[in-house]
Design a protein around this motif. Structure first.
Motif, PDB file in Angstrom:
ATOM      1  N   VAL A   1       3.698  17.676  -8.082  1.00  0.00           N
ATOM      2  CA  VAL A   1       2.456  17.807  -7.317  1.00  0.00           C
ATOM      3  C   VAL A   1       2.144  16.489  -6.617  1.00  0.00           C
ATOM      4  O   VAL A   1       2.060  15.435  -7.262  1.00  0.00           O
ATOM      5  N   ARG A   2       2.001  16.551  -5.294  1.00  0.00           N
ATOM      6  CA  ARG A   2       1.592  15.371  -4.537  1.00  0.00           C
ATOM      7  C   ARG A   2       0.078  15.294  -4.553  1.00  0.00           C
ATOM      8  O   ARG A   2      -0.620  16.253  -4.222  1.00  0.00           O
TER       9      ARG A   2
ATOM     10  N   VAL B   1       0.859  -1.186   0.000  1.00  0.00           N
ATOM     11  CA  VAL B   1       0.000   0.000   0.000  1.00  0.00           C
ATOM     12  C   VAL B   1       0.892   1.231   0.000  1.00  0.00           C
ATOM     13  O   VAL B   1       1.731   1.387   0.903  1.00  0.00           O
ATOM     14  N   PRO B   2       0.771   2.122  -1.000  1.00  0.00           N
ATOM     15  CA  PRO B   2       1.667   3.279  -1.095  1.00  0.00           C
ATOM     16  C   PRO B   2       1.366   4.306   0.008  1.00  0.00           C
ATOM     17  O   PRO B   2       0.257   4.394   0.525  1.00  0.00           O
ATOM     18  N   LEU B   3       2.396   5.089   0.299  1.00  0.00           N
ATOM     19  CA  LEU B   3       2.215   6.189   1.252  1.00  0.00           C
ATOM     20  C   LEU B   3       1.843   7.482   0.533  1.00  0.00           C
ATOM     21  O   LEU B   3       1.381   8.429   1.178  1.00  0.00           O
ATOM     22  N   GLY B   4       2.038   7.518  -0.782  1.00  0.00           N
ATOM     23  CA  GLY B   4       1.690   8.719  -1.530  1.00  0.00           C
ATOM     24  C   GLY B   4       2.024   8.554  -3.003  1.00  0.00           C
ATOM     25  O   GLY B   4       2.696   7.600  -3.418  1.00  0.00           O
ATOM     26  N   LEU B   5       1.523   9.502  -3.828  1.00  0.00           N
ATOM     27  CA  LEU B   5       1.774   9.500  -5.267  1.00  0.00           C
ATOM     28  C   LEU B   5       2.068  10.932  -5.698  1.00  0.00           C
ATOM     29  O   LEU B   5       1.354  11.867  -5.314  1.00  0.00           O
TER      30      LEU B   5
ATOM     31  N   SER C   1      -6.770   4.063  -0.018  1.00  0.00           N
ATOM     32  CA  SER C   1      -5.417   4.619   0.046  1.00  0.00           C
ATOM     33  C   SER C   1      -4.583   4.296  -1.186  1.00  0.00           C
ATOM     34  O   SER C   1      -3.462   4.805  -1.320  1.00  0.00           O
ATOM     35  N   ARG C   2      -5.087   3.455  -2.077  1.00  0.00           N
ATOM     36  CA  ARG C   2      -4.394   3.160  -3.325  1.00  0.00           C
ATOM     37  C   ARG C   2      -4.839   4.077  -4.465  1.00  0.00           C
ATOM     38  O   ARG C   2      -4.240   4.072  -5.535  1.00  0.00           O
ATOM     39  N   VAL C   3      -5.922   4.836  -4.283  1.00  0.00           N
ATOM     40  CA  VAL C   3      -6.524   5.618  -5.363  1.00  0.00           C
ATOM     41  C   VAL C   3      -6.278   7.104  -5.116  1.00  0.00           C
ATOM     42  O   VAL C   3      -6.546   7.619  -4.021  1.00  0.00           O
TER      43      VAL C   3
ATOM     44  N   PRO D   1       6.462   2.313   1.452  1.00  0.00           N
ATOM     45  CA  PRO D   1       6.848   1.966   2.825  1.00  0.00           C
ATOM     46  C   PRO D   1       8.064   1.022   2.780  1.00  0.00           C
ATOM     47  O   PRO D   1       8.382   0.473   1.716  1.00  0.00           O
ATOM     48  N   PRO D   2       8.747   0.805   3.872  1.00  0.00           N
ATOM     49  CA  PRO D   2       8.416   1.370   5.196  1.00  0.00           C
ATOM     50  C   PRO D   2       9.155   2.672   5.491  1.00  0.00           C
ATOM     51  O   PRO D   2       8.912   3.302   6.512  1.00  0.00           O
ATOM     52  N   GLU D   3      10.069   3.092   4.578  1.00  0.00           N
ATOM     53  CA  GLU D   3      10.927   4.225   4.876  1.00  0.00           C
ATOM     54  C   GLU D   3      10.569   5.459   4.053  1.00  0.00           C
ATOM     55  O   GLU D   3      11.396   6.356   3.896  1.00  0.00           O
ATOM     56  N   SER D   4       9.360   5.514   3.519  1.00  0.00           N
ATOM     57  CA  SER D   4       8.914   6.632   2.684  1.00  0.00           C
ATOM     58  C   SER D   4       9.893   6.880   1.545  1.00  0.00           C
ATOM     59  O   SER D   4      10.226   8.016   1.203  1.00  0.00           O
ATOM     60  N   LYS D   5      10.370   5.794   0.943  1.00  0.00           N
ATOM     61  CA  LYS D   5      11.332   5.898  -0.143  1.00  0.00           C
ATOM     62  C   LYS D   5      10.628   6.351  -1.415  1.00  0.00           C
ATOM     63  O   LYS D   5       9.557   5.866  -1.755  1.00  0.00           O
TER      64      LYS D   5
END
Length: 589
Positions: free
Chosen positions: A283-284, A274-278, A291-293, A312-316
């Motif tokens: 632009v974030r 599950v991503p932490l962001g896109l 949380s995937r959309v 995750p897990p390190e916000s890479k």
């Protein structure tokens, strides 16, 4: 027809002369003509169907003078003292019924009547034509059922009928010719913008027919998977993947990778984590309840931006290796056909551009309130908001949408009435087309008609020999919906050989392809298969079709029959031999 004679109510045929009629003179003193003699010479010139007496004598050289065309109410046409005594047929006036009359029943014409024309005085409105079987009728010009290169342009990839004309849907790499809108022309992507019209990693764009390719700088080569990108020598075209220390973030990707500049496209991150962001470009994006959309923002101009996924897990920050393409907003130019099937389920074609940029397209039809006349005065039926029906993106310039079944007042109870519809579309995150209005969307102002597709009469085909590969003809006239009508034999769709205005030529499937245990409505002939026709939600029975047994089947039947015959013969011989042995044994005792 000099020897043909017609006698009126007060005349008898001359038994000695078939070409004479004798006048019965009893109590007929008011008639100034001499009794007896040649009836045609004295009172009438009676001519065969389609003619009446010309100027001068009734007989010319012993031939009936019937040089003029007749337009009497009844035939043969009786002509007396310059007058057609039976009255004129529809479309004609004057004593001799030889003057055109367009004021009565429009001269018998379906559309236009011209009184100055002496022959074939009917004509048609624009976008209609006269059919070959009746010059009084008019049928809509349906270009797309014709022959490519003859009835519509040879460079028209997918022909789409419009009101009396046609337009085209073009394959990727082509666009509609703006001057004619009736052929497809190549798009020169290389004249456009890098990263928008051709790939960002294409070093030097080279246009090809329907596409483009690239030449690459030193130490780069053409990506064999796309032929539209340059990649470093030694690098494969396999999408980049990354695995976190925990091994869960494998196969990260996003779908879709394009959308309109208006934003609102829902982008889904797929993979095992599950991503932490896109991030698109700089632009974030905001995530939804899932949380995937994520939903794309509005941007000013078409452009391509890199895609980054925060893992995750390190916000890479993971670079996906591909880009998101913001394309121009969709433009809707027309809807076709200009008709709705009351039973629903038929296809409405949306013609425009950039239609592939939108996701989850749905057709939105609203039926405004309808007022009808009834025995108790007027009655009003409330507005109907029909359920959204799905649309499929076929090309960037074509959407195909299914129409709902309509809820209309009964014409048997209330007679004819007018109904108004509002058309719109719903695209994810994009409400510009929730209601189509002509002043905003350049939609043609043609009125839509509501049609109830008629039943198909029963057909009787001879047994079909599939080895001959000859098409059968189905008589059917479903107008705008003829192009999407399927012919189904025994539950299997037939190949369509040709579509005409009033018929469809089809090739039935081979009998062994027909579904086993398929329920048949051919009760009178159990070995026959039901032939259905279907357009949208309308499905009717056109008849039953039997097949000629194939040669292999015939050989099998003959072989089995021969085998059975031989077996019976062996049994008979064995019985005879056994009986003789028994008789011989009895004699020895």
């Amino acid at each position: 027809t000099g020897n043909e004679c017609y006698c009126g109510d007060t005349y008898d045929r001359n038994a000695k002369r078939d070409d004479r009629c004798l006048k019965r003179c009893e109590n007929n003193s008011s008639v100034s003509e001499t009794c007896g003699g040649d009836w045609r010479l004295q009172m009438y010139s009676v001519c065969p169907t389609g003619k009446y007496k010309g100027a001068g004598d009734a007989l010319i050289g012993n031939e009936t003078n019937c040089e003029n065309e007749c337009h009497c109410k009844a035939l043969p046409c009786f002509y007396l003292n310059g007058t057609c005594t039976d009255g004129c047929a529809i479309g004609w006036k004057g004593d001799a019924c030889n003057e055109r009359d367009c004021k009565v029943a429009n001269g018998g014409c379906q559309q236009q009547c011209t009184e100055k024309e002496s022959e074939k005085w009917c004509s048609c409105d624009m976008k209609f034509r006269i059919p070959p079987d009746d010059w009084r009728k008019c049928v809509e010009i349906v270009k797309c059922v014709g022959v490519r290169g003859a009835d519509y342009h040879e460079d028209c990839h997918t022909c789409v009928n419009t009101n009396g004309s046609y337009t085209c849907v073009c394959r990727n790499g082509y666009e509609l010719d703006p001057s004619t809108k009736q052929k497809c022309i190549d798009i020169d992507e290389c004249e456009g913008t890098r990263g928008v019209d051709y790939d960002q990693d294409c070093h030097r764009c080279v246009n090809t027919i329907g596409s483009y390719t690239c030449t690459c700088d030193e130490d780069y080569r053409l990506n064999p998977g796309t032929n539209t990108q340059c990649m470093p020598i030694g690098k494969t075209d396999t999408p980049e993947r990354e695995t976190s220390p925990s091994g869960v973030c494998v196969g990260v990707d996003v779908k879709p990778k394009q959308g309109p500049i208006a934003g609102g496209t829902k982008v889904t991150v797929v993979g095992q984590c599950v991503p932490l962001g896109l991030i698109l470009g700089q632009v974030r994006l905001r995530s939804s309840l899932d949380s995937r959309v994520f939903e794309t923002p509005e941007v000013d101009v078409p452009q391509s931006v890199p895609i980054y996924v925060i893992l995750p897990p390190e916000s890479k920050l993971h670079t996906l290796g591909s880009e998101f393409l913001y394309k121009a907003n969709p433009v809707i130019e027309d809807l076709t056909p200009k008709a709705l099937s009351s039973q629903g389920g038929t296809t409405m074609t949306v013609i425009g551009s950039n239609l592939d940029t939108v996701a989850n397209s749905r057709l939105n039809i609203t039926q405004l309130s309808i007022t009808v006349n009834s025995t108790d005065g007027t009655k009003t039926f409330d507005q109907v908001d029909y359920p959204l029906t799905p649309c499929i993106v076929q090309t960037r310039s074509l959407l195909a949408c299914k129409t709902p079944a309509l809820k209309l007042p009964s014409t048997e109870e209330f007679g004819n009435f007018s109904a108004e519809f509002v058309f719109g579309f719903e695209f994810d995150g994009y409400d510009e087309y929730s209601e189509l209005r002509e002043e905003r969307h350049n939609i043609s102002a043609a009125e839509f008609t509501v049609i109830k597709l008629p039943d198909v009469h029963e057909h009787h085909w001879p047994p079909y020999d599939s080895s001959a590969n000859e098409p059968l003809t189905l008589q059917i006239s479903w107008g705008d919906f003829q192009g999407e009508t399927d012919v189904i034999v025994g539950g299997v769709k037939s190949d369509i050989a040709k579509r005409y205005t009033s018929s469809i030529s089809f090739l039935p499937p081979e009998e062994h392809h027909i579904k086993k245990n398929q329920k048949s409505d051919c009760h009178a002939s159990p070995d026959a298969h039901t032939v259905h026709v279907q357009a949208g939600n309308v499905k009717g029975i056109a008849g039953c079709l039997k097949y000629v047994p194939s040669k292999s089947t015939t050989v099998i039947i003959i072989g089995v029959t021969a085998a059975v015959f031989c077996l019976l013969l062996v049994l008979i011989v064995a019985c005879v031999v056994h009986k003789k042995k028994v008789l011989k044994r009895n004699r020895t005792k």
